[in-house]
Design a protein around this motif. Structure first.
Motif, PDB file in Angstrom:
ATOM      1  N   ASN A 244      58.278  41.003  38.487  1.00  0.00           N
ATOM      2  CA  ASN A 244      57.022  41.683  38.184  1.00  0.00           C
ATOM      3  C   ASN A 244      56.003  40.638  37.763  1.00  0.00           C
ATOM      4  O   ASN A 244      56.168  39.976  36.734  1.00  0.00           O
ATOM      5  N   LEU A 245      54.945  40.489  38.550  1.00  0.00           N
ATOM      6  CA  LEU A 245      53.936  39.453  38.300  1.00  0.00           C
ATOM      7  C   LEU A 245      52.728  39.989  37.543  1.00  0.00           C
ATOM      8  O   LEU A 245      51.715  39.301  37.426  1.00  0.00           O
ATOM      9  N   GLY A 246      52.831  41.204  37.008  1.00  0.00           N
ATOM     10  CA  GLY A 246      51.773  41.728  36.151  1.00  0.00           C
ATOM     11  C   GLY A 246      50.496  42.022  36.908  1.00  0.00           C
ATOM     12  O   GLY A 246      50.489  42.310  38.103  1.00  0.00           O
ATOM     13  N   GLY A 247      49.392  41.956  36.193  1.00  0.00           N
ATOM     14  CA  GLY A 247      48.082  42.234  36.780  1.00  0.00           C
ATOM     15  C   GLY A 247      47.116  41.116  36.465  1.00  0.00           C
ATOM     16  O   GLY A 247      47.480  39.950  36.475  1.00  0.00           O
ATOM     17  N   GLY A 248      45.867  41.497  36.151  1.00  0.00           N
ATOM     18  CA  GLY A 248      44.875  40.491  35.787  1.00  0.00           C
ATOM     19  C   GLY A 248      43.944  40.093  36.899  1.00  0.00           C
ATOM     20  O   GLY A 248      43.177  39.138  36.762  1.00  0.00           O
ATOM     21  N   PHE A 249      43.968  40.809  38.019  1.00  0.00           N
ATOM     22  CA  PHE A 249      43.155  40.423  39.170  1.00  0.00           C
ATOM     23  C   PHE A 249      41.695  40.722  38.895  1.00  0.00           C
ATOM     24  O   PHE A 249      41.313  41.859  38.617  1.00  0.00           O
ATOM     25  N   GLY A 250      40.867  39.700  38.986  1.00  0.00           N
ATOM     26  CA  GLY A 250      39.466  39.831  38.623  1.00  0.00           C
ATOM     27  C   GLY A 250      38.649  40.613  39.634  1.00  0.00           C
ATOM     28  O   GLY A 250      39.004  40.727  40.808  1.00  0.00           O
ATOM     29  N   ILE A 251      37.545  41.163  39.161  1.00  0.00           N
ATOM     30  CA  ILE A 251      36.594  41.846  40.032  1.00  0.00           C
ATOM     31  C   ILE A 251      35.219  41.220  39.837  1.00  0.00           C
ATOM     32  O   ILE A 251      34.991  40.440  38.903  1.00  0.00           O
ATOM     33  N   ARG A 252      34.299  41.582  40.712  1.00  0.00           N
ATOM     34  CA  ARG A 252      32.937  41.081  40.612  1.00  0.00           C
ATOM     35  C   ARG A 252      32.119  41.976  39.682  1.00  0.00           C
ATOM     36  O   ARG A 252      31.991  43.166  39.910  1.00  0.00           O
ATOM     37  N   TYR A 253      31.585  41.376  38.629  1.00  0.00           N
ATOM     38  CA  TYR A 253      30.639  42.061  37.756  1.00  0.00           C
ATOM     39  C   TYR A 253      29.207  41.622  38.052  1.00  0.00           C
ATOM     40  O   TYR A 253      28.284  42.426  38.039  1.00  0.00           O
ATOM     41  N   THR A 254      29.030  40.313  38.276  1.00  0.00           N
ATOM     42  CA  THR A 254      27.709  39.766  38.581  1.00  0.00           C
ATOM     43  C   THR A 254      27.857  38.738  39.700  1.00  0.00           C
ATOM     44  O   THR A 254      28.972  38.434  40.152  1.00  0.00           O
ATOM     45  N   ASP A 255      26.741  38.177  40.124  1.00  0.00           N
ATOM     46  CA  ASP A 255      26.767  37.162  41.185  1.00  0.00           C
ATOM     47  C   ASP A 255      27.501  35.900  40.756  1.00  0.00           C
ATOM     48  O   ASP A 255      27.861  35.068  41.609  1.00  0.00           O
ATOM     49  N   GLU A 256      27.726  35.732  39.451  1.00  0.00           N
ATOM     50  CA  GLU A 256      28.462  34.565  38.977  1.00  0.00           C
ATOM     51  C   GLU A 256      29.956  34.677  39.294  1.00  0.00           C
ATOM     52  O   GLU A 256      30.674  33.675  39.274  1.00  0.00           O
ATOM     53  N   ASP A 257      30.425  35.871  39.584  1.00  0.00           N
ATOM     54  CA  ASP A 257      31.856  36.113  39.799  1.00  0.00           C
ATOM     55  C   ASP A 257      32.214  36.015  41.277  1.00  0.00           C
ATOM     56  O   ASP A 257      31.501  36.554  42.133  1.00  0.00           O
ATOM     57  N   ASP A 258      33.328  35.357  41.551  1.00  0.00           N
ATOM     58  CA  ASP A 258      33.794  35.207  42.932  1.00  0.00           C
ATOM     59  C   ASP A 258      35.299  35.467  42.987  1.00  0.00           C
ATOM     60  O   ASP A 258      36.100  34.541  43.103  1.00  0.00           O
ATOM     61  N   PRO A 259      35.690  36.725  42.897  1.00  0.00           N
ATOM     62  CA  PRO A 259      37.120  37.042  42.864  1.00  0.00           C
ATOM     63  C   PRO A 259      37.781  36.900  44.229  1.00  0.00           C
ATOM     64  O   PRO A 259      37.131  36.966  45.271  1.00  0.00           O
ATOM     65  N   VAL A 260      39.101  36.705  44.187  1.00  0.00           N
ATOM     66  CA  VAL A 260      39.892  36.642  45.409  1.00  0.00           C
ATOM     67  C   VAL A 260      40.041  38.056  45.974  1.00  0.00           C
ATOM     68  O   VAL A 260      40.206  39.029  45.229  1.00  0.00           O
ATOM     69  N   GLU A 261      39.983  38.185  47.276  1.00  0.00           N
ATOM     70  CA  GLU A 261      40.194  39.474  47.916  1.00  0.00           C
ATOM     71  C   GLU A 261      41.634  39.938  47.688  1.00  0.00           C
ATOM     72  O   GLU A 261      42.553  39.127  47.587  1.00  0.00           O
ATOM     73  N   ILE A 262      41.819  41.238  47.630  1.00  0.00           N
ATOM     74  CA  ILE A 262      43.143  41.808  47.392  1.00  0.00           C
ATOM     75  C   ILE A 262      44.152  41.296  48.405  1.00  0.00           C
ATOM     76  O   ILE A 262      45.268  40.894  48.058  1.00  0.00           O
ATOM     77  N   GLU A 263      43.775  41.294  49.675  1.00  0.00           N
ATOM     78  CA  GLU A 263      44.686  40.871  50.729  1.00  0.00           C
ATOM     79  C   GLU A 263      45.088  39.411  50.573  1.00  0.00           C
ATOM     80  O   GLU A 263      46.256  39.055  50.797  1.00  0.00           O
ATOM     81  N   THR A 264      44.142  38.569  50.186  1.00  0.00           N
ATOM     82  CA  THR A 264      44.437  37.146  49.992  1.00  0.00           C
ATOM     83  C   THR A 264      45.390  36.944  48.828  1.00  0.00           C
ATOM     84  O   THR A 264      46.324  36.128  48.892  1.00  0.00           O
ATOM     85  N   PHE A 265      45.159  37.684  47.753  1.00  0.00           N
ATOM     86  CA  PHE A 265      46.037  37.577  46.593  1.00  0.00           C
ATOM     87  C   PHE A 265      47.471  37.945  46.958  1.00  0.00           C
ATOM     88  O   PHE A 265      48.411  37.202  46.659  1.00  0.00           O
TER      89      PHE A 265
END
Length: 440
Positions: A244-265
């Motif tokens: 179990n690798l838990g969670g913690g996957f980031g999302i975009r709140y503002t233009d400063e954020d650049d999260p990884v796409e779900i599929e890539t993760f």
């Protein structure tokens, strides 16, 4: 500013979500109001599931209900064939009231009480993520007394530090969570769990933090855990069935954020696990993950009504709304940043820079500093985006404010899933003094 899901600017120049005009939602249900894009929640859920299906791994995607828990959300998670992560008897009770299958519930928490564990055992919860030696002994005693065997996982702290706020970093050695790998407690916990006759040790759990924008920390955690498991296998012969690798996957709140796409993760972690396990000629484990924010975060929008406006010449303009830290504590707690727009003036261009203040009696009750908006007037409807995670679930009654209502919107229909608290709710558990004093 990027609108997500079904959000767009309608023909009247208003923000619409799920086919519903947000200005009309504000009139109908009042403000503050949490609005959830049901179609986007389902889309996010399905992207996680589909990505794992394509990987060839056995898996469970467990919605982390701490991000946003109510009966309707648990029902939706069940409909999407997700499992459910709960961390308290309250979250467990909510899930059970929703009819969520108990065998698909995973019970987390660093200080589960005897009452909570009894409740979970009676309900038939599917898995317990054991966090410490105290809980291990307590859970086994209760399972033994009930004459049942329970599925357990051990939460480990792999010593991984990730780039996120210190309050939501959990994988480092100095953490209140889990058994440390580096200090030998993890190995001792494995040995003890294997020796307990009423435990079925499924595997191990790691959670390195929240709002993480790349896969580096997860890849490093997999490497650390695999090396630890090599030692476990050598000393005990045990090999995990579930990782179990838990969670913690980031999302975009503002233009400063650049999260990884779900599929890539998902592709990255499954490939890393496959490589590590095949190198040792071992069959792949089942992989579990626990997205919460990643499922509901960008699906939520909070609507506020603008009240007072204070201009300080040469300094700034404060625009006060009818909510604040009571419905969104994250800016005060984590210095979180958000984007927003005027829902009733969504097609207009920005003409001024203002700061959005909450109504609580705290100088720190600021939702957004320095945002460009069209000319703001009292009565405007402000829509703050990506508030689906840790808004409602962390809401409070500070200053005796009432917690907002929650609506799910889809295909032009607004479904009230949580009613706004009433004044009667605020004093429901208050009691007048039974003995009055004569002191003057």
């Amino acid at each position: 500013m990027r609108l997500t899901g079904t959000s767009h600017i309608g023909s009247q120049g208003h923000l619409t979500i799920g086919g519903c005009d947000t200005v009309e939602l504000a009139k109908t249900f009042g403000t503050p109001l949490y609005v959830y894009d049901e179609a986007l929640i389902r889309e996010n859920s399905r992207r996680f599931v589909k990505s794992f299906e394509q990987s060839g791994f056995a898996f469970q995607v467990a919605y982390a209900s701490k991000a946003f828990s109510c009966i309707a959300m648990a029902q939706l998670a069940a409909e999407e064939n997700l499992s459910l992560d709960v961390v308290s008897s309250g979250e467990l009770y909510t899930a059970l009231q929703a009819g969520f299958p108990a065998e698909r519930i995973h019970f987390h928490g660093n200080n589960k009480s005897e009452e909570e564990l009894r409740m979970a055992l009676e309900a038939g919860v599917g898995c317990y993520v054991v966090d410490n030696f105290y809980e291990m002994a307590l859970l086994h005693d209760l399972a033994s007394a009930s004459g049942i065997q329970v599925n357990v996982m051990l939460r480990l702290t792999p010593g991984i530090e990730v780039h996120t706020h210190e309050y939501i970093s959990t994988g480092q050695e100095d953490s209140k969570f889990g058994f440390g790998v580096a200090d030998g407690q993890a190995m001792l916990a494995i040995r003890q769990a294997l020796a307990k006759t009423h435990f079925n040790l499924l595997g191990i759990h790691v959670h390195i933090g929240s709002q993480i924008f790349d896969t580096t920390g997860f890849v490093e955690a997999i490497k650390v855990i695999r090396e630890f498991l090599d030692s476990v296998r050598k000393e005990t012969g045990y090999e995990v069935k579930v990782l179990n690798l838990g969670g913690g996957f980031g999302i975009r709140y503002t233009d400063e954020d650049d999260p990884v796409e779900i599929e890539t993760f998902v592709e990255t972690i499954t490939q890393e696990v496959a490589a590590a396990w095949s190198k040792r000629n071992l069959p792949n484990p089942e992989i579990w993950i626990e997205p919460g924010r990643g499922i509901v975060g960008n699906a939520g929008t909070t609507l506020y009504s603008v009240g007072s406006i204070k201009q300080i010449p040469g300094i700034r303009t404060y625009v006060a709304v009818d909510g604040g830290m009571t419905d969104n504590i994250r800016p005060a707690l984590y210095q979180a940043k958000y984007e927003a727009l005027l829902a009733n003036k969504a097609s207009m261009v920005a003409t001024e820079t203002v700061s959005i203040a909450g109504k609580c009696c705290e100088s720190g009750d600021m939702l957004i500093w320095d945002i460009d908006l069209p000319q703001v007037t009292s009565g405007d409807i402000l829509a703050v985006l990506s508030t689906g995670a840790y808004g409602y679930s962390m809401a409070s009654n500070y200053n005796r404010l009432r917690r907002p209502a929650v609506v799910f919107v889809r295909d032009g229909i607004a479904d009230l899933v949580v009613e706004r608290e009433t004044y009667e709710d605020l004093v429901r558990h208050d009691r007048k003094r039974s003995v009055l004093s004569n002191i003057v």
